[in-house]
Scaffold this motif. Structure first.
Motif, PDB file in Angstrom:
ATOM      1  N   THR A  72      15.031 -43.580 -16.852  1.00  0.00           N
ATOM      2  CA  THR A  72      14.450 -43.355 -18.139  1.00  0.00           C
ATOM      3  C   THR A  72      13.845 -43.096 -17.953  1.00  0.00           C
ATOM      4  N   GLN A 119      13.739 -39.251 -16.805  1.00  0.00           N
ATOM      5  CA  GLN A 119      13.763 -38.509 -18.469  1.00  0.00           C
ATOM      6  C   GLN A 119      13.024 -38.645 -19.896  1.00  0.00           C
ATOM      7  N   GLU A 120      12.409 -40.023 -19.769  1.00  0.00           N
ATOM      8  CA  GLU A 120      11.007 -39.749 -21.125  1.00  0.00           C
ATOM      9  C   GLU A 120       9.350 -38.898 -20.331  1.00  0.00           C
TER      10      GLU A 120
END
Ligand code: SF4
Length: 419
Positions: A340, A343-344
């Motif tokens: 995550t 992706q951020e």
């Protein structure tokens, strides 16, 4: 550490707004002993809880967002800032921003009061300088009030003044036909072309008025229709002339070029600053710094834990007063996985003009970005949507306009564990 403070109140509700805020009405908003006083006390209690949990951590920026933070009296802003200074090591010269709506910023003594309390950056919610567009959006200020508020602020010692503006607005004239009517015959095509010109010219006037006011920073957002808002319902009923893609492209590219000519550098898809006036708080988010989130619906990320406070004011108050010392108010908690975070990083960096730093990406993921995404990177470069240097991969202005779709393509190409 960055500090974000969410003010959950507005005087009314704008017709496009899906932010977490409650309308107080004119009287509620003007009552210094009403909900805003109770809110301030709970917020000060929440600051004490964070101090117990984290200790006197260094703070580099403070941001009052909302909602309408300019509904707070300067004394209430001062109490919150005093509590933050007492609890944490706020850097001298830290950026302290507040979002302000023109009509409430013009209350006697408000601007001078918040400057005296320590606020050094103002972000005005202006959106448009056209009366009919402001009405369509449900804004309660006038264009004249926006101009007066900016001019009044410029006479005070703020470091930076920023204006939020909105492009991609639907046609606000009653004479505008719904979009479906502008397809087909040559006369309908001519009418549609005229509408595009009018829409671009309205935006050019708004932008030129903003530039002439001499702010140090401008945020220019494309209107997003948020589900459930009156404006979205109107669009669903096909009674709103939404601008076609070519209007949006023309407005956005005009923004980039006009602001460059006026001495603003674009540093993110929607943000433009004179030298030395980039918003440090937002830069902190985009560089992946940790942040505290105070107030209802506020989000915090510390380490790999993301916490979201209850959005309901009463539930947030209860979570703060019932919290045990050393703990944080109960809200939603999410443990962020490395995938995550990856992706951020990709999403935030590709929205900035500097782009993704290739070295840190390789360190974090163990993979060379341009090899990992070679097909996509080559095709974006060939289409003029991206550029690559030895240190960064960045989208061009045209690429930034399509950033959501491009970022989706990168997500789709990430390894399965990252999806
Ligand atoms: S002032 Fe801002 S937060 Fe409040 S309703 Fe309007 S857009 Fe939403």
């Amino acid at each position: 550490m960055l500090v974000y403070i969410h003010i959950p109140y507005c005087r009314g509700k704008c017709r496009y707004c899906a932010f977490s805020s409650q309308p107080l009405g004119r009287q509620g908003a003007a009552n210094p002993h009403g909900p805003l006083a109770a809110y301030t006390s709970t917020l000060v209690a929440e600051i004490a809880l964070w101090r117990q949990a984290l200790g006197p951590v260094p703070v580099s920026s403070i941001f009052f967002g909302g909602g309408t933070p300019s509904l707070l009296a300067p004394q209430q802003v001062g109490s919150i800032l005093e509590a933050l200074h007492a609890a944490f090591r706020v850097a001298s010269g830290a950026e302290i921003s507040i979002e302000a709506n023109p009509e409430s910023a013009l209350q006697p003594g408000w601007l001078a009061g918040v400057a005296a309390a320590g606020v050094n950056r103002l972000s005005f919610g202006v959106q448009s300088f056209h009366a009919e567009e402001l009405r369509l959006l449900g804004r309660i200020h006038t264009a004249q009030q926006a101009i007066q508020a900016v001019e009044a602020a410029q006479r005070l010692p703020f470091n930076s003044i920023s204006l939020d503006l909105m492009w991609g607005l639907p046609c606000a004239e009653e004479a505008c036909p719904p979009v479906a009517a502008s397809a087909g015959s040559p006369s309908a095509t001519r009418a549609a072309t005229a509408l595009v010109r009018q829409a671009v010219s309205r935006w050019q006037t708004t932008l030129a008025t903003a530039i002439a006011l001499g702010p140090q920073h401008l945020s220019c957002y494309g209107l997003m229709l948020e589900e459930g808002t009156p404006l979205a319902r109107q669009a669903e009923g096909n009674t709103l002339a939404l601008p076609p893609d070519r209007t949006l492209t023309a407005q956005y590219l005009h923004t980039v070029h006009a602001l460059r000519r006026a001495g603003f550098a674009q540093y993110e898809i929607a943000n433009f600053a004179k030298p030395g006036h980039q918003c440090q708080h937002n830069l902190g988010y985009w560089h992946g710094e940790e942040y505290m989130g105070l107030g209802p619906a506020a989000v915090a990320t510390v380490g790999s834990v993301r916490r979201t406070n209850p959005a309901d004011v009463a539930a947030w108050h209860k979570a703060v007063v019932q919290c045990s010392p050393g703990k944080l108010p109960q809200g939603e908690e999410e443990h962020l996985t490395p995938a995550t975070l990856e992706q951020e990083l990709l999403m935030l960096a590709l929205r900035t003009t500097q782009g993704l730093p290739l070295g840190p990406w390789a360190q974090r993921t163990g993979r060379a970005f341009t090899r990992q995404f070679s097909t996509l990177v080559d095709s974006l470069q060939r289409s003029g949507l991206a550029t690559r240097t030895a240190t960064h991969f960045a989208l061009t202005p045209r690429g930034l306009l399509l950033s959501n779709a491009i970022i989706e393509q990168f997500f789709a190409a990430l390894p399965a564990h990252s999806g």
